[in-house]
Design a protein around this motif. Sequence first.
Motif, PDB file in Angstrom:
ATOM      1  N   PHE A  67       0.863  -1.188   0.000  1.00 38.29           N
ATOM      2  CA  PHE A  67       0.000   0.000   0.000  1.00 38.29           C
ATOM      3  C   PHE A  67       0.897   1.234   0.000  1.00 38.29           C
ATOM      4  O   PHE A  67       1.175   1.828   1.035  1.00 38.29           O
ATOM      5  CB  PHE A  67      -0.916  -0.040   1.218  1.00 38.29           C
ATOM      6  N   ASN A 104      -8.132  -6.096  -4.113  1.00 36.83           N
ATOM      7  CA  ASN A 104      -6.761  -5.706  -3.778  1.00 36.83           C
ATOM      8  C   ASN A 104      -6.291  -6.544  -2.600  1.00 36.83           C
ATOM      9  O   ASN A 104      -6.959  -6.599  -1.563  1.00 36.83           O
ATOM     10  CB  ASN A 104      -6.674  -4.230  -3.381  1.00 36.83           C
ATOM     11  N   THR A 106      -3.249  -6.398  -0.160  1.00 35.49           N
ATOM     12  CA  THR A 106      -2.235  -5.385   0.079  1.00 35.49           C
ATOM     13  C   THR A 106      -1.653  -5.475   1.494  1.00 35.49           C
ATOM     14  O   THR A 106      -2.280  -5.993   2.413  1.00 35.49           O
ATOM     15  CB  THR A 106      -2.816  -3.982  -0.168  1.00 35.49           C
ATOM     16  N   THR A 107      -0.443  -4.969   1.634  1.00 32.73           N
ATOM     17  CA  THR A 107       0.226  -4.891   2.929  1.00 32.73           C
ATOM     18  C   THR A 107       0.368  -3.429   3.317  1.00 32.73           C
ATOM     19  O   THR A 107       0.689  -2.576   2.487  1.00 32.73           O
ATOM     20  CB  THR A 107       1.619  -5.536   2.876  1.00 32.73           C
ATOM     21  N   ALA A 108       0.123  -3.151   4.596  1.00 28.69           N
ATOM     22  CA  ALA A 108       0.245  -1.794   5.115  1.00 28.69           C
ATOM     23  C   ALA A 108       1.229  -1.798   6.277  1.00 28.69           C
ATOM     24  O   ALA A 108       1.197  -2.700   7.119  1.00 28.69           O
ATOM     25  CB  ALA A 108      -1.118  -1.281   5.569  1.00 28.69           C
ATOM     26  N   TYR A 115      -5.921   3.178  10.311  1.00 28.82           N
ATOM     27  CA  TYR A 115      -6.833   3.315   9.178  1.00 28.82           C
ATOM     28  C   TYR A 115      -8.278   3.314   9.677  1.00 28.82           C
ATOM     29  O   TYR A 115      -9.009   2.340   9.545  1.00 28.82           O
ATOM     30  CB  TYR A 115      -6.586   2.199   8.170  1.00 28.82           C
ATOM     31  N   ILE A 125      -9.001   1.668   4.615  1.00 28.75           N
ATOM     32  CA  ILE A 125      -8.283   1.406   3.366  1.00 28.75           C
ATOM     33  C   ILE A 125      -9.239   1.233   2.191  1.00 28.75           C
ATOM     34  O   ILE A 125      -8.933   1.662   1.069  1.00 28.75           O
ATOM     35  CB  ILE A 125      -7.345   0.195   3.526  1.00 28.75           C
ATOM     36  N   PRO A 146     -10.841  -5.066   0.374  1.00 29.68           N
ATOM     37  CA  PRO A 146      -9.420  -5.438   0.295  1.00 29.68           C
ATOM     38  C   PRO A 146      -9.020  -6.428   1.392  1.00 29.68           C
ATOM     39  O   PRO A 146      -9.505  -6.355   2.529  1.00 29.68           O
ATOM     40  CB  PRO A 146      -8.698  -4.098   0.478  1.00 29.68           C
ATOM     41  N   ILE A 148      -6.156  -7.282   3.701  1.00 28.09           N
ATOM     42  CA  ILE A 148      -5.076  -6.429   4.196  1.00 28.09           C
ATOM     43  C   ILE A 148      -4.267  -7.138   5.265  1.00 28.09           C
ATOM     44  O   ILE A 148      -4.820  -7.762   6.175  1.00 28.09           O
ATOM     45  CB  ILE A 148      -5.640  -5.129   4.801  1.00 28.09           C
ATOM     46  N   PHE A 150      -1.783  -5.887   8.027  1.00 24.62           N
ATOM     47  CA  PHE A 150      -1.287  -4.688   8.692  1.00 24.62           C
ATOM     48  C   PHE A 150       0.055  -4.957   9.385  1.00 24.62           C
ATOM     49  O   PHE A 150       0.441  -6.092   9.624  1.00 24.62           O
ATOM     50  CB  PHE A 150      -2.304  -4.214   9.726  1.00 24.62           C
ATOM     51  N   GLN A 190     -13.233  -4.489   4.988  1.00 20.53           N
ATOM     52  CA  GLN A 190     -11.932  -5.095   4.767  1.00 20.53           C
ATOM     53  C   GLN A 190     -11.976  -6.558   5.160  1.00 20.53           C
ATOM     54  O   GLN A 190     -12.893  -7.011   5.839  1.00 20.53           O
ATOM     55  CB  GLN A 190     -10.847  -4.384   5.586  1.00 20.53           C
ATOM     56  N   SER A 192      -9.322  -9.570   6.720  1.00 19.87           N
ATOM     57  CA  SER A 192      -8.026  -9.745   7.371  1.00 19.87           C
ATOM     58  C   SER A 192      -7.676 -11.224   7.417  1.00 19.87           C
ATOM     59  O   SER A 192      -8.278 -12.050   6.730  1.00 19.87           O
ATOM     60  CB  SER A 192      -8.065  -9.160   8.786  1.00 19.87           C
TER      61      SER A 192
END
Length: 205
Positions: A67, A104, A106-108, A115, A125, A146, A148, A150, A190, A192
């Motif tokens: 991200f 998506n 994604t990694t944050a 967020y 996100i 997404p 995600i 984290f 989201q 997880s």
Amino acid sequence: MAKVLVLYAHPRPDRSEINQPLFETAKGVQGVTAVDLYAEYPDFDIRVDVEQERLRNHDIIIFQHPFYWYSAPSIMKEWQDLVLEHGFAYGLHGKALVGKSFINVTTAGAKPEAYSADGLNHSDIRSLLAPFEKTADLCGMRFLAPFIMFGAGRALEENRLNVHRNAYDDLLKAMVADRFDLEKAAKAKQISDVLDDFILKGEAV
């Protein structure tokens, strides 16, 4: 069985602690086509016909990326600009992607609480990924919340890499087996590492 396409973008895979291992996980899942965009197109000379054919041949499209600056690495924008042409992805005769699903992965670097409306970024996100969601809408695709991971920058030192890899493996296998609840995922904010709420029980649908 669903066909899943993973389009992976990381400009420095040699420095990737999470995304590159996740991509290796994706490559090992039967029914998944995994493409490293930077490796395939180091000069950004994207073969539009090849990419469009990949899209035609798959049911679920995944953008896997870190991200970066509230978005994705630059090659994904280039890919969208060139591949999602009028008459192919949208417009009166652009129906090639209608009914397909998009997500998506994604990694944050920050923790989840960053967020939120009250957090550091003042937004979740999914809201920050609105350009991807609107693109999916224009193309007649179902946009999924997404997936995600984290705190990516501390995943190794906190021994969370295998947790993320196993969750991604579960996600991909559930998608291939038609056991991932696409309708529920489309309504969520989201997704997880805890996937139980999105995995369909009983017979595949």
